[in-house]
Design an enzyme around this catalytic site. Structure first.
Site, PDB file in Angstrom:
ATOM      1  N   GLU A  98     -43.852 -13.450  -1.641  1.00  0.00           N
ATOM      2  CA  GLU A  98     -44.205 -14.825  -1.307  1.00  0.00           C
ATOM      3  C   GLU A  98     -45.252 -15.334  -2.301  1.00  0.00           C
ATOM      4  O   GLU A  98     -46.128 -14.587  -2.747  1.00  0.00           O
ATOM      5  CB  GLU A  98     -44.777 -14.877   0.112  1.00  0.00           C
ATOM      6  CG  GLU A  98     -45.077 -16.288   0.605  1.00  0.00           C
ATOM      7  CD  GLU A  98     -45.620 -16.308   2.029  1.00  0.00           C
ATOM      8  OE1 GLU A  98     -45.397 -17.306   2.723  1.00  0.00           O
ATOM      9  OE2 GLU A  98     -46.261 -15.316   2.447  1.00  0.00           O
ATOM     10  N   LYS A 133     -38.853 -21.522   4.820  1.00  0.00           N
ATOM     11  CA  LYS A 133     -39.655 -20.798   5.809  1.00  0.00           C
ATOM     12  C   LYS A 133     -39.780 -21.591   7.105  1.00  0.00           C
ATOM     13  O   LYS A 133     -40.221 -22.740   7.107  1.00  0.00           O
ATOM     14  CB  LYS A 133     -41.040 -20.513   5.222  1.00  0.00           C
ATOM     15  CG  LYS A 133     -41.944 -19.645   6.081  1.00  0.00           C
ATOM     16  CD  LYS A 133     -43.251 -19.385   5.340  1.00  0.00           C
ATOM     17  CE  LYS A 133     -44.179 -18.466   6.119  1.00  0.00           C
ATOM     18  NZ  LYS A 133     -45.445 -18.229   5.379  1.00  0.00           N
ATOM     19  N   CYS A 167     -42.533 -13.772   5.303  1.00  0.00           N
ATOM     20  CA  CYS A 167     -43.876 -13.467   5.792  1.00  0.00           C
ATOM     21  C   CYS A 167     -44.053 -13.657   7.311  1.00  0.00           C
ATOM     22  O   CYS A 167     -43.644 -12.811   8.083  1.00  0.00           O
ATOM     23  CB  CYS A 167     -44.907 -14.274   5.007  1.00  0.00           C
ATOM     24  SG  CYS A 167     -46.587 -13.579   5.101  1.00  0.00           S
TER      25      CYS A 167
END
Length: 286
Positions: free
Chosen positions: A53, A131, A173
């Site tokens: 990321e 995301k 993440c």
């Protein structure tokens, strides 16, 4: 939900790499380091490499401007990823980068999206994941407060795509803390999941290994977790411990802190054997 199977890719027993970086606020230096590590992954025999990321852009204050540039034809980071995939002859899962446009190319005016692009070995863009879960939290470290939603707009679509290493489900993440996303990836026949990450040292030390193993075990998938790992800035230290986890929850390879590459072999027979001997997917009752 997004499922990308227009051009099915034949499964091969594939070597996959997770790349760990310690990115800084210098975008050019970050790209040079990413290029070095991608070559290291290719030289190690990896057919697919996963970047972490924020591999190119780390500083929050850089996100909006960079995201607007990445939405233009003369973008820098997306072209870099396509070029690396072409030159090295590998697939690249491009960590995350900011882009001021949604998947339909409507403009995000006040924020950006955190996007992970996948490029095949000819440099063609074959998937994009935005995301979904944004990290708004108070952490007991030098940074203290994290507010991704101030700069980022969340995505909506669950994304899977065929690759030479099998059916890839995509996450980034903080998504790791939401098992329902991984359930949906498995519902769409994911066989492995990429997880570009930048866990804080504090949260990573407490939860990283437990979570990456749990998501792999629960869904009987490989998990390829590529992380930031080190002192990225004066106030920010990331946990690292990039790893490849098999569908039984075994950590096949791992790196502590600092830049580097971990490599693991993904094969269909191992996956089939684990899912056959313990068919938890057929046993679900809720």
């Amino acid at each position: 939900m997004s499922t990308q199977r227009d051009n099915p890719v034949k499964w091969q027993a594939s070597r996959v790499a997770a790349i760990q970086m310690v990115s800084t606020h210098d975008i050019a230096a970050n790209l040079n380091e990413a290029a070095r590590l991608l070559k290291e992954a290719a030289d190690a025999g990896a057919s697919i490499a996963v970047l972490p990321e924020n591999f190119a852009v780390l500083a929050t204050k850089q996100m909006i401007g960079c995201g607007r540039r990445e939405a233009e034809p003369d973008n820098v980071i997306r072209q870099f990823l396509a070029q690396q995939a072409t030159e090295l002859g590998i697939w690249v899962v491009g960590g995350s980068l900011p882009i001021a446009a949604r998947p339909d190319w409507s403009t995000v005016t006040d924020r950006v999206r955190a996007c992970c692009y996948v490029y095949d070995d000819r440099g063609r863009e074959v998937a994009r994941y935005d995301k979904i879960h944004l990290f708004d939290a108070t952490v007991e470290d030098a940074q203290g407060q994290y507010r991704e939603s101030d700069s980022f707009e969340p995505g909506e679509d669950v994304v899977v795509v065929d690759t030479p290493a099998g059916r890839l489900g995509m996450a980034i993440c903080y998504d790791l803390r939401f098992p329902e996303l991984f359930r949906q990836l498995r519902e769409q026949d994911a066989e492995w999941v990429s997880l570009p990450s930048a866990f804080t040292w504090h949260t990573g030390d407490a939860h990283w290994r437990a979570l990456i193993r749990a998501r792999a075990i629960e869904n009987q998938v490989w998990l390829v977790a590529a992380a930031q790992g080190g002192q990225n800035s004066e106030r920010r230290r990331t946990y690292g411990h990039s790893a490849i986890v098999d569908p039984w929850g075994r950590i096949l390879s791992e790196i502590d802190e600092g830049p580097g590459v971990v490599v693991g072999e993904l094969d269909r027979e191992t996956l089939k054997d684990i899912r056959t001997r313990m068919p938890v997917w057929e046993h679900r009752r809720l």
